[in-house]
Motif scaffolding. Structure first.
Motif, PDB file in Angstrom:
ATOM      1  N   ARG A  76      12.560  -7.133   6.514  1.00 11.86           N
ATOM      2  CA  ARG A  76      11.295  -7.522   5.186  1.00 11.86           C
ATOM      3  C   ARG A  76      10.198  -7.222   4.841  1.00 11.86           C
ATOM      4  O   ARG A  76       9.370  -6.250   4.538  1.00 11.86           O
ATOM      5  N   ARG A  87      10.242  -2.945   4.718  1.00 17.33           N
ATOM      6  CA  ARG A  87      10.698  -2.343   4.002  1.00 17.33           C
ATOM      7  C   ARG A  87       9.297  -3.164   3.521  1.00 17.33           C
ATOM      8  O   ARG A  87       8.893  -1.715   2.504  1.00 17.33           O
ATOM      9  N   LEU A  88       8.625  -3.749   3.352  1.00 22.90           N
ATOM     10  CA  LEU A  88       7.665  -4.037   2.462  1.00 22.90           C
ATOM     11  C   LEU A  88       6.102  -3.085   2.969  1.00 22.90           C
ATOM     12  O   LEU A  88       5.612  -2.505   2.294  1.00 22.90           O
ATOM     13  N   ALA A  98       7.000   0.318   1.076  1.00 24.04           N
ATOM     14  CA  ALA A  98       6.724   0.551   0.057  1.00 24.04           C
ATOM     15  C   ALA A  98       4.983   0.960  -0.471  1.00 24.04           C
ATOM     16  O   ALA A  98       5.435   1.428  -1.142  1.00 24.04           O
ATOM     17  N   GLU A 103       7.448  -3.146  -6.643  1.00 15.41           N
ATOM     18  CA  GLU A 103       7.854  -3.417  -5.536  1.00 15.41           C
ATOM     19  C   GLU A 103       7.668  -4.215  -4.538  1.00 15.41           C
ATOM     20  O   GLU A 103       8.037  -4.916  -3.708  1.00 15.41           O
ATOM     21  N   SER A 158       7.263  -7.818  -5.146  1.00 15.33           N
ATOM     22  CA  SER A 158       8.531  -8.422  -4.884  1.00 15.33           C
ATOM     23  C   SER A 158       9.065  -8.758  -3.680  1.00 15.33           C
ATOM     24  O   SER A 158       9.317  -9.271  -2.922  1.00 15.33           O
ATOM     25  N   ARG A 159       8.446  -7.607  -2.538  1.00 17.23           N
ATOM     26  CA  ARG A 159       8.926  -7.935  -0.840  1.00 17.23           C
ATOM     27  C   ARG A 159       7.907  -8.860  -0.727  1.00 17.23           C
ATOM     28  O   ARG A 159       8.976  -9.263   0.383  1.00 17.23           O
ATOM     29  N   PHE A 196       9.175 -12.423  -0.925  1.00 10.55           N
ATOM     30  CA  PHE A 196      10.350 -12.579   0.035  1.00 10.55           C
ATOM     31  C   PHE A 196      10.092 -13.025   1.817  1.00 10.55           C
ATOM     32  O   PHE A 196      10.675 -13.234   2.350  1.00 10.55           O
ATOM     33  N   VAL A 197       9.019 -11.931   1.747  1.00 11.42           N
ATOM     34  CA  VAL A 197       8.414 -12.407   3.600  1.00 11.42           C
ATOM     35  C   VAL A 197       7.966 -13.244   3.352  1.00 11.42           C
ATOM     36  O   VAL A 197       8.178 -14.013   4.077  1.00 11.42           O
ATOM     37  N   THR A 244      10.933 -15.368  -6.631  1.00 12.17           N
ATOM     38  CA  THR A 244      11.548 -15.065  -5.939  1.00 12.17           C
ATOM     39  C   THR A 244      12.807 -15.263  -6.929  1.00 12.17           C
ATOM     40  O   THR A 244      13.963 -14.811  -6.889  1.00 12.17           O
TER      41      THR A 244
END
Length: 284
Positions: free
Chosen positions: A121, A124-125, A128, A137, A140-141, A144-145, A198
């Motif tokens: 995660r 991916r952050l 972005a 994005e 959003s990421r 979730f982190v 989330t």
């Protein structure tokens, strides 16, 4: 020049994502951090090498590339390389709106989190955040982190979407449709819909099969296509539909449509400039 004496490589910037004070990427071969503290949470992943660090008078060794290091604000720490090859790291400095100060003690007790899902995660952050304009994005990421970090620090369990999922997804879609050009932060949407970001994302993804930021990008591409065919210049279209700049539009437009906005606007014909670029590419 030997690997041991290779100068450090550093890249740092502040993204327009609330909660992230700084992004820091570095390759160090012989650097040693003196003892210091931060006002922010130091969230680090290693891409290569190993690190030895002290935190609150205890030493730790980190070499697992699937693990995550979380150093809390206000707690003394240092750090140094372990081998001559050094280490590569990516760091997010997060403020206390992302993680509250009440979790500092738990984080200081166990700063190394063996969690491949969390590591992915964070990766991916970072991806972005490396592209200007991907604010929704990134936001959003980041949520979730933070959710996964809270799972480790206070056994937080997220709530799965229930009967409310379709209603919330429809309402969020209506908000996004009304704000295609100017965008909508997830914090704003959560405040309007009285739901955690989330949870909103999970409801939207379950209902429509894609996350809100991907849906918003698709809507902007559709609008860009109409404007390009009406004769507007790609540079003007980019900012008018909500992209950061023309490069941001080009990247997403090519991924969605298969050709650049300029080629699309010309009916698919290759311009002289595009032809020259293609010719140069074929020679290499």
């Amino acid at each position: 020049m030997t690997a041991h004496h290779r100068p450090p490589t550093v890249s740092a910037w502040r993204p327009p994502v609330p909660g992230i004070a700084e992004v820091f990427h570095a390759h160090f071969t012989d650097h040693a951090y003196p003892a210091h503290t931060h006002d922010t949470w130091d969230l680090m992943i290693l891409d290569d090498g190993a690190v030895d660090f002290g935190l609150d008078r205890r030493r730790h060794a980190a070499a697992d590339l699937s693990a995550v290091l979380l150093l809390p604000p206000g707690v003394r720490h240092d750090g140094r390389t372990v081998t001559a090859a050094g280490f590569r790291k990516r760091v997010l400095y997060l403020d206390t709106t992302v993680l509250p100060e009440r979790l500092i003690g738990k984080a200081a007790d166990a700063p190394i989190l063996a969690d491949p899902l969390l590591r992915d995660r964070i990766h991916r952050l970072h991806a972005a955040l490396g592209h200007p304009g991907e604010v929704v994005e990134g936001e959003s990421r980041l949520f979730f982190v933070a959710e996964r970090l809270r799972f480790h620090l206070e056994a937080f369990r997220h709530r799965e979407p229930g009967r409310e999922a379709h209603r919330l997804a429809v309402e969020l879609r209506e908000l996004l449709d009304a704000r295609v050009r100017v965008g909508l932060s997830l914090r704003e949407a959560a405040a309007v819909l009285h739901s955690h970001p989330t949870h909103l994302i999970r409801c939207f993804t379950r209902t429509y099969g894609l996350p809100p930021h991907t849906y918003l990008t698709g809507k902007r591409i559709d609008l860009a296509r109409r404007l390009l065919l009406s004769g507007q210049r790609p540079a003007d279209v980019a900012t008018s539909v909500g992209f950061h700049d023309q490069a941001h539009l080009n990247r997403h437009f090519t991924r969605h449509v298969g050709i650049t906005p300029a080629r699309y606007a010309s009916g698919g014909h290759v311009s002289r400039r595009d032809a020259r670029q293609a010719s140069r590419g074929n020679r290499h």
